[in-house]
Design an enzyme around this catalytic site. Sequence first.
Site, PDB file in Angstrom:
ATOM      1  NE  ARG A 112      -4.071   1.902   0.865  1.00  0.00           N
ATOM      2  CZ  ARG A 112      -5.046   2.240   0.032  1.00  0.00           C
ATOM      3  NH1 ARG A 112      -5.027   1.846  -1.228  1.00  0.00           N
ATOM      4  NH2 ARG A 112      -6.063   2.961   0.470  1.00  0.00           N
ATOM      5  CB  THR A 389      -9.237  -0.828  -7.947  1.00  0.00           C
ATOM      6  OG1 THR A 389      -9.228   0.417  -7.270  1.00  0.00           O
ATOM      7  CG2 THR A 389      -8.441  -1.854  -7.172  1.00  0.00           C
ATOM      8  CG  ASN A 409      -8.259   6.366  -4.934  1.00  0.00           C
ATOM      9  OD1 ASN A 409      -9.101   5.491  -4.756  1.00  0.00           O
ATOM     10  ND2 ASN A 409      -8.384   7.565  -4.418  1.00  0.00           N
ATOM     11  CG  ASP A 431      -8.433   5.377  -0.427  1.00  0.00           C
ATOM     12  OD1 ASP A 431      -9.490   5.879  -0.832  1.00  0.00           O
ATOM     13  OD2 ASP A 431      -7.931   4.365  -0.942  1.00  0.00           O
ATOM     14  CB  SER A 460      -7.037  -0.206   1.339  1.00  0.00           C
ATOM     15  OG  SER A 460      -7.484  -0.831   0.159  1.00  0.00           O
ATOM     16  CB  SER A 461     -12.439  -1.003   0.520  1.00  0.00           C
ATOM     17  OG  SER A 461     -12.843   0.088   1.283  1.00  0.00           O
ATOM     18  N   GLY A 481     -13.720  -1.403  -7.039  1.00  0.00           N
ATOM     19  CA  GLY A 481     -15.042  -0.877  -6.694  1.00  0.00           C
ATOM     20  C   GLY A 481     -15.069  -0.008  -5.456  1.00  0.00           C
ATOM     21  N   GLY A 482     -13.911   0.458  -4.992  1.00  0.00           N
ATOM     22  CA  GLY A 482     -13.888   1.337  -3.814  1.00  0.00           C
ATOM     23  C   GLY A 482     -14.562   0.661  -2.638  1.00  0.00           C
TER      24      GLY A 482
HETATM   25  O1  DON Z   1      -7.917   1.225  -1.527  1.00  0.00           O
HETATM   26  C1  DON Z   1      -9.091   1.507  -1.718  1.00  0.00           C
HETATM   27  O2  DON Z   1      -9.995   1.081  -1.017  1.00  0.00           O
HETATM   28  C2  DON Z   1      -9.450   2.396  -2.902  1.00  0.00           C
HETATM   29  N1  DON Z   1      -8.356   3.263  -3.212  1.00  0.00           N
HETATM   30  C3  DON Z   1      -9.840   1.544  -4.045  1.00  0.00           C
HETATM   31  C4  DON Z   1     -10.263   2.342  -5.237  1.00  0.00           C
HETATM   32  C5  DON Z   1     -11.069   1.584  -6.223  1.00  0.00           C
HETATM   33  O3  DON Z   1     -11.395   0.443  -6.046  1.00  0.00           O
HETATM   34  C6  DON Z   1     -11.474   2.348  -7.415  1.00  0.00           C
HETATM   35  N2  DON Z   1     -12.247   1.532  -8.304  1.00  0.00           N
HETATM   36  N3  DON Z   1     -13.395   1.661  -8.464  1.00  0.00           N
END
Ligand code: DON
Length: 577
Positions: A112, A389, A409, A431, A460-461, A481-482
């Site tokens: 990360r 992502t 991100n 984040d 992070s997720s 997918g955040g």
């Molecule tokens: O680490 C995380 O949770 C976010 N930066 C992930 C971002 C992400 O999945 C973007 N895609 N839709």
Amino acid sequence: MPADSILKYIFAFCLVLSLSTAATSARAESGFSSGDTTKPAPSRNGMVVSEEKIATLVGLSVLKEGGNAVDAAVAMGFALAVTYPRAGNLGGGGFMLVHLGETGRTVAIDYREKAPLKATRSMFLDENGNVDIERSRHSVYSCGVPGTVAGLSLALEKYGTMPLEKVIAPAIKLAEEGFSVSAELRKSLLEAKERMKKSSEGMDVFFENNGEPPREGRILRQKNLAWSLKEISKNGSGAFYRGAIAKKITDYMKKEGGLITERDLASYEALIRKPVTGSYRGYSIHSMPPPSSGGVHLIQMLNILERYPLSRYGHNSARYIHILSETMKLAYADRSKHLGDPDFSPVPTEQLISKQYAKRLTNRINPQKATPSKYVKPGSPIPVGGTDTTHFTVADRFGNVVSNTYTLNFAYGSGLAVPGTGILLNNEMDDFSAKTGTPNAYGLIGGEKNSVAPGKRMLSSMTPTIVLKDEELFLATGSPGGSRIITSVLQVILNVIDHKMSIREAVAAPRVHHQWLPDILYVEKDAGKELGTKLQKKGYEVKRTGPIGSTQSVTRVNGVFHGAADSRHPGRLAQGY
Ligand code: DON
């Protein structure tokens, strides 16, 4: 010709050969209608699944060459930086979960990004104390110290069998000689154009003289990125963190007034962590520990859900989704308070993933009605979609499995690229919780534990996950997918274990998402209107939404691998041999 160059030559040749044979099936795959999942033949030797066809073929060719899943995954990590620049990266970070066939151990590699040492707690607040999202998402301050090159190198060194220069060779070739631009790549560049305009390097690499992205079918060459990859091939990750690439990054930071210094890069380390583990109806679940919240909350939710006879409720019935949503709310509420970088403040992981705690939480679920989320912040939007992502999964015949999620991100990260390197920089600093109670780009609320601090990893997720049965691979998956990553992974697991779906069905089935705040139940459009009405009656504010996640999964049933690339994403490919 020295021996290593010959090896390189042979490898490149084999790759071209397998790319052209496999291209036939890749073309066949692209003929599937949307709403379908790719249909790789089940296979015994190995399986590779990713969001981007060429990268899948790179991974497959490494497996066929005798490499293991880690060799293939590292080759894919570098290749995606070339062929899937919206999320594949050298300038971002991620998490890799590796299951080792020989010892039965599973390890988690944390690469990360970190906040630069000059970062300050209030760096994203304006003079009125409000969060300045332009600064946290699109400026040079949005970039965390990248971890990808360190992470991929560490994975290869510890668990791979091939030399770095061999697994990086396909990426170099793709960057140097180019590849054919897909409709999807063109579209994503069009969408990112406004954000990338401020980066002359980004414009030079990804846009033509008229400012347009290349048309579908044009060959995209990335000379500067090829240079960067060759530096890494010759000098290892040192090139990125202390050598010629580090110099270009820090020169850029100095020119733009950014915070990343020589010291930040030189002191960056990828870490090997112990995965979080749990059990679910006789399967063992291994996933990413903090600084990802993914694994903790995946296991927490499974622990709660294990207490309900879900298969009896029926897949995506109103009763089923009600229990799922209430469980999701509880988990995301905990996330906002308890999760952050464990190297900075303790995270009560063991408590959160304990069965006793799940029992207590279950008592808070009203079986009939939605419980309103307490601290509703009206108007905190969460973006639809989620392919910025990327996740890929590789399984080999030696019993090794890699489940890897990495990111910049947003699509193309901050939109900034380092001159002379072709490297896009992440905007992962968003984040962090820039201010307690103010949502980030995914509508996620965080607290003290996820505040900005020098050298800290932002929460992070991302949830790369491996499910074992009797210590052998049963299912490996993960998603972009955040905030929706954790719930996407959860539903793939439930679909396979509780609803007895094949992996293809499990991936294709419509998903839902609730993250406590905002108090909205997101339901994919395919789920049917009637379901929405039933859930509204239970007290939910229901919003129909586009795709939730894009899971890339492998299962192993009776010794045979089955792969499923998510039909929600156009460029995907699952292929075995
Ligand atoms: O680490 C995380 O949770 C976010 N930066 C992930 C971002 C992400 O999945 C973007 N895609 N839709």
